[in-house]
Design a protein around this motif. Sequence first.
Motif, mmCIF file in Angstrom:
data_model
loop_
_atom_site.group_PDB
_atom_site.id
_atom_site.type_symbol
_atom_site.label_atom_id
_atom_site.label_comp_id
_atom_site.label_asym_id
_atom_site.label_seq_id
_atom_site.Cartn_x
_atom_site.Cartn_y
_atom_site.Cartn_z
ATOM 1 N N SER A 1 -3.617 -18.372 17.632
ATOM 2 C CA SER A 1 -3.857 -16.920 17.788
ATOM 3 C C SER A 1 -2.343 -16.467 16.885
ATOM 4 C CB SER A 1 -3.808 -16.356 19.088
ATOM 5 O OG SER A 1 -2.544 -16.951 19.922
ATOM 6 N N ALA A 2 -1.173 -16.831 17.098
ATOM 7 C CA ALA A 2 -0.521 -16.389 16.006
ATOM 8 C C ALA A 2 -0.727 -16.589 14.350
ATOM 9 C CB ALA A 2 0.962 -17.132 16.401
ATOM 10 N N ASN A 3 -1.220 -17.729 14.267
ATOM 11 C CA ASN A 3 -1.576 -17.894 12.744
ATOM 12 C C ASN A 3 -2.670 -16.959 12.339
ATOM 13 O OD1 ASN A 3 -0.076 -19.718 11.317
ATOM 14 N ND2 ASN A 3 -1.463 -21.484 12.059
ATOM 15 N N ALA A 4 -3.393 -16.323 13.378
ATOM 16 C CA ALA A 4 -4.281 -15.414 12.804
ATOM 17 C C ALA A 4 -3.822 -13.747 13.090
ATOM 18 C CB ALA A 4 -5.573 -15.420 13.759
ATOM 19 N N THR A 5 -2.753 -13.669 13.663
ATOM 20 C CA THR A 5 -2.048 -12.376 13.882
ATOM 21 C C THR A 5 -0.745 -12.252 13.174
ATOM 22 O OG1 THR A 5 -1.325 -12.955 15.844
ATOM 23 C CG2 THR A 5 -3.599 -11.881 15.950
ATOM 24 N N SER B 1 0.479 -10.835 8.713
ATOM 25 C CA SER B 1 1.286 -9.837 8.696
ATOM 26 C C SER B 1 2.624 -10.198 7.984
ATOM 27 C CB SER B 1 1.629 -8.911 9.920
ATOM 28 O OG SER B 1 0.334 -8.668 10.467
ATOM 29 N N ALA B 2 3.424 -11.401 8.274
ATOM 30 C CA ALA B 2 4.599 -11.743 7.867
ATOM 31 C C ALA B 2 4.364 -12.143 6.593
ATOM 32 C CB ALA B 2 5.140 -12.856 8.851
ATOM 33 N N MET B 3 3.166 -12.817 6.077
ATOM 34 C CA MET B 3 3.245 -13.337 4.741
ATOM 35 C C MET B 3 2.621 -12.255 3.786
ATOM 36 S SD MET B 3 3.658 -16.554 5.307
ATOM 37 C CE MET B 3 4.828 -16.071 6.577
ATOM 38 N N GLN C 1 4.116 -9.374 4.012
ATOM 39 C CA GLN C 1 5.726 -8.740 3.983
ATOM 40 C C GLN C 1 6.472 -9.612 2.814
ATOM 41 O OE1 GLN C 1 7.755 -7.982 7.328
ATOM 42 N NE2 GLN C 1 9.878 -7.688 6.175
ATOM 43 N N LEU C 2 6.413 -11.003 3.003
ATOM 44 C CA LEU C 2 6.804 -11.925 2.250
ATOM 45 C C LEU C 2 6.575 -11.870 0.711
ATOM 46 C CD1 LEU C 2 7.072 -15.260 4.295
ATOM 47 C CD2 LEU C 2 9.176 -13.731 3.467
ATOM 48 N N LEU C 3 5.165 -11.757 0.545
ATOM 49 C CA LEU C 3 4.880 -11.685 -0.796
ATOM 50 C C LEU C 3 5.359 -10.437 -1.677
ATOM 51 C CD1 LEU C 3 1.035 -12.924 -0.267
ATOM 52 C CD2 LEU C 3 2.936 -14.015 -1.784
ATOM 53 N N ALA C 4 5.119 -9.184 -0.685
ATOM 54 C CA ALA C 4 5.802 -7.860 -1.374
ATOM 55 C C ALA C 4 7.194 -7.700 -1.664
ATOM 56 C CB ALA C 4 5.296 -6.868 -0.529
ATOM 57 N N GLU C 5 7.909 -8.536 -0.663
ATOM 58 C CA GLU C 5 9.528 -8.423 -0.971
ATOM 59 C C GLU C 5 10.358 -9.572 -1.346
ATOM 60 O OE1 GLU C 5 10.980 -7.317 3.006
ATOM 61 O OE2 GLU C 5 9.522 -5.306 3.113
ATOM 62 N N HIS C 6 9.810 -10.690 -1.209
ATOM 63 C CA HIS C 6 10.117 -12.024 -1.514
ATOM 64 C C HIS C 6 9.296 -12.794 -2.223
ATOM 65 C CE1 HIS C 6 13.963 -10.843 0.553
ATOM 66 N NE2 HIS C 6 13.162 -10.471 1.447
ATOM 67 N N THR D 1 9.333 -8.577 12.279
ATOM 68 C CA THR D 1 8.813 -7.397 11.876
ATOM 69 C C THR D 1 7.424 -7.237 12.125
ATOM 70 O OG1 THR D 1 10.252 -7.113 9.736
ATOM 71 C CG2 THR D 1 8.235 -5.659 9.924
ATOM 72 N N ALA D 2 6.544 -8.458 12.042
ATOM 73 C CA ALA D 2 5.302 -8.355 12.204
ATOM 74 C C ALA D 2 5.136 -8.347 13.907
ATOM 75 C CB ALA D 2 4.555 -9.743 11.891
ATOM 76 N N ALA D 3 5.873 -9.038 14.696
ATOM 77 C CA ALA D 3 5.857 -9.175 15.896
ATOM 78 C C ALA D 3 5.986 -7.664 16.608
ATOM 79 C CB ALA D 3 6.798 -10.109 16.716
ATOM 80 N N ALA D 4 7.093 -6.805 16.276
ATOM 81 C CA ALA D 4 7.538 -5.862 16.486
ATOM 82 C C ALA D 4 6.459 -4.758 16.432
ATOM 83 C CB ALA D 4 8.809 -5.276 15.803
ATOM 84 N N ALA D 5 5.679 -4.902 15.166
ATOM 85 C CA ALA D 5 4.630 -4.107 15.044
ATOM 86 C C ALA D 5 3.308 -4.085 15.834
ATOM 87 C CB ALA D 5 3.993 -4.178 13.586
ATOM 88 N N ARG D 6 3.204 -5.524 16.103
ATOM 89 C CA ARG D 6 2.145 -5.835 17.248
ATOM 90 C C ARG D 6 2.593 -5.130 18.612
ATOM 91 N NH1 ARG D 6 -2.708 -7.635 16.221
ATOM 92 N NH2 ARG D 6 -1.778 -8.403 14.374
ATOM 93 N N VAL D 7 3.717 -5.181 18.883
ATOM 94 C CA VAL D 7 4.206 -4.513 20.261
ATOM 95 C C VAL D 7 3.832 -3.177 20.408
ATOM 96 C CG1 VAL D 7 5.816 -4.202 22.042
ATOM 97 C CG2 VAL D 7 5.755 -6.554 20.767
#
Length: 301
Positions: free
Chosen positions: A101-105, A109-111, A113-118, A293-299
């Motif tokens: 479920s983490a791989n699906a959520t 989102s984290a990936m 952000q990584l593609l955009a910023e790094h 960042t992805a976890a904070a948005a999910r919360v």
Amino acid sequence: MFDSRHIRTFHTVVRAGSYSAAARELGYTQPAVTQQMKALERDAGVALFARAGRGLRLTEAGETLARHTEGILAGLTAARQQLTALGRLRAGRVRVCAFPSANATLVPSAMAQLLAEHPGIRVELLEAEPPESLHRLLRGECDIALAFGYPGTATEVPDGLEEIPLMEDLLTVLLPVGHPLGRRHAVRLADLAEERWIAGCPRCRANLLHICAEEGFTPDVVFTTDDNLAVQSLVAAGVGIALMPALVLSFMCHRKVTGRGVEPHRRRKVCAYVLREHRALPATTVVLDSLRTAAAARVGC
């Protein structure tokens, strides 16, 4: 100081039962195995083998060493893999191992952000439930592990790992559409004592048993599966009910299943784990920041 090659040969001799059998398995000549074992005995300062007729038996010292060889060899393998992982991280290549479920959520989102910023960071994704994900991290098979744990159940962090809390994931009870308790906004666990249950992975099943015991009953677990879709389909078919984390329901919700809050509220803790010595490496830091960042948005959803 023991030579690791001699330890590996010793381990093979013990398992194979003779110098000749070990030589065949290792692709050595028998004299080469004999010389290695003599060298190991010199390093140890004691005899490791004694003749028993035409065969060999371990001396007391040999039995002592034999009890440690698997651990020694596993440690050497883990050290080699972790050094390889360090080289990958310095090159900006990160392997993330997460539960489904983490791989699906969180991970997508984290990936993003990584593609955009790094864009120079390269990430490989793996999947495993805890505690296997943590074991893979210790073995050097991944660089960051995402795992979950439940309050009141044993979730020791292995030595050498650093835990980075990401979020708390609320648990929901799944009922088939039309279930009488589905009309409530929230359901007390004690009101579910007579229900049949579908349990998840071993860690989730242990949590189910634990929290039901706190409410004074033992759940009647009729099926166990770590396939979230199968759990929902079984609930939809009226086979039983289940507890499901909010992360799962955010991307997968069967149309014939109703989710209701649990009273008292129950949560699982989601954390990232890294090897302590890799924590400050730039590639690790960047990926962890994206996961936070992805976890904070999910919360906040």
